[in-house]
Design a protein around this motif. Structure first.
Motif, short mmCIF file in Angstrom:
data_model
loop_
_atom_site.label_atom_id
_atom_site.label_comp_id
_atom_site.label_asym_id
_atom_site.label_seq_id
_atom_site.Cartn_x
_atom_site.Cartn_y
_atom_site.Cartn_z
N ILE A 279 0.86 -1.18 0.00
CA ILE A 279 0.00 0.00 0.00
C ILE A 279 0.89 1.23 0.00
O ILE A 279 1.84 1.29 0.78
N THR B 93 2.18 -8.05 4.29
CA THR B 93 1.69 -6.85 3.60
C THR B 93 2.62 -5.70 3.98
O THR B 93 3.04 -5.58 5.13
N PHE C 64 -7.91 5.51 -5.72
CA PHE C 64 -9.24 5.27 -5.13
C PHE C 64 -10.11 6.51 -5.29
O PHE C 64 -10.59 7.08 -4.30
N PRO D 262 -7.69 -7.66 -2.54
CA PRO D 262 -7.30 -6.99 -1.29
C PRO D 262 -8.29 -5.88 -0.91
O PRO D 262 -8.82 -5.19 -1.77
N ILE E 86 -8.31 -2.71 1.90
CA ILE E 86 -7.58 -1.92 2.89
C ILE E 86 -8.60 -1.28 3.82
O ILE E 86 -9.59 -0.72 3.36
N LEU F 292 -4.85 -4.76 6.15
CA LEU F 292 -5.27 -5.24 4.84
C LEU F 292 -5.78 -6.66 5.01
O LEU F 292 -5.16 -7.48 5.68
N TRP G 12 -8.81 -9.57 2.86
CA TRP G 12 -9.22 -10.00 1.54
C TRP G 12 -10.74 -10.13 1.48
O TRP G 12 -11.39 -10.42 2.48
N THR H 179 -9.16 -3.52 -6.22
CA THR H 179 -8.76 -3.31 -4.83
C THR H 179 -9.81 -2.42 -4.18
O THR H 179 -10.32 -1.48 -4.80
N ILE H 180 -10.13 -2.72 -2.92
CA ILE H 180 -11.16 -2.01 -2.19
C ILE H 180 -10.51 -1.23 -1.05
O ILE H 180 -9.59 -1.72 -0.39
#
Lengths: 123, 123
Positions: free
Chosen positions: A14, A77, A98, B12, B14, B26, B28, B77-78
């Motif tokens: 990240i 991670t 995002f 993933p 976050i 993080l 899943w 990715t969220i």
């Protein structure tokens, strides 16, 4: 120190703006990308689509200077606190990848473009 | 809306503190976990080790209330902005799972414990 084995050699990384705390993006690192990141003090990821190291900003000049590297409890991670040169991490020209919020069945763009991708990437 | 296919059904997610911007963890999500997160307004992940849904805080009471859900440019990715009930996301008792900083060949703990894991998890 880091468990690269669990997910087949690449783990999520990240990138977070070190000053504002904004989450900029998530990419992937293998052991080589991590070592290069530490050595150069610039974010280097592993591109899953291209199957090779991705030196972030190599094309656009929008490198990420490392301000701190953190590891989670499971050591699988990585969190990078960075200074994003050029002000935008996303190839679509937004500061953060995002830039869309989920609202029911819709996605709403919640940020403004920092740059025009066509100008930066000459596409 | 989200591409769950690219990484074999789990992507993933976050979790970020909605107020402070601190990256908490993080985990899943598969499609079912995402749907439950949206429906209940609480973070529900997919545990890769247990192979089933993981309703965060089910055991400890430390649920994550959803304040916003964001998707990255590749829709794989969220990012969840959350309120972390109990003040700590990490099962080791720290607010954030990223409580260790990389310093050369060493990892240094850079946070204080919010709770004693042995008390919360009765282990």
């Amino acid at each position: 120190m880091i468990d690269f084995k669990k997910t087949g050699g690449i783990i999520p990384a990240i990138a977070q703006d070190a000053d504002t705390g904004e989450v900029l993006m998530l990419a992937w690192m293998n052991e080589e990308a991590f070592a290069e990141t530490v050595r150069t003090n610039r974010a280097c990821y592993f591109s899953r689509s291209r199957g090779k190291l991705w030196r972030k900003g190599e094309e656009s000049g929008h490198v990420q200077e490392i301000r701190g590297i953190y590891i989670d409890c499971d050591a699988d991670t990585i969190l990078l606190k960075v200074t994003q040169v050029g002000g935008a991490a996303c190839h679509e020209g937004y500061k953060s990848c995002f830039f869309r919020q989920v609202e029911g069945e819709l996605l709403r763009v919640v940020a403004d473009r920092v740059f025009d991708p066509q100008t930066v990437y000459k596409k």
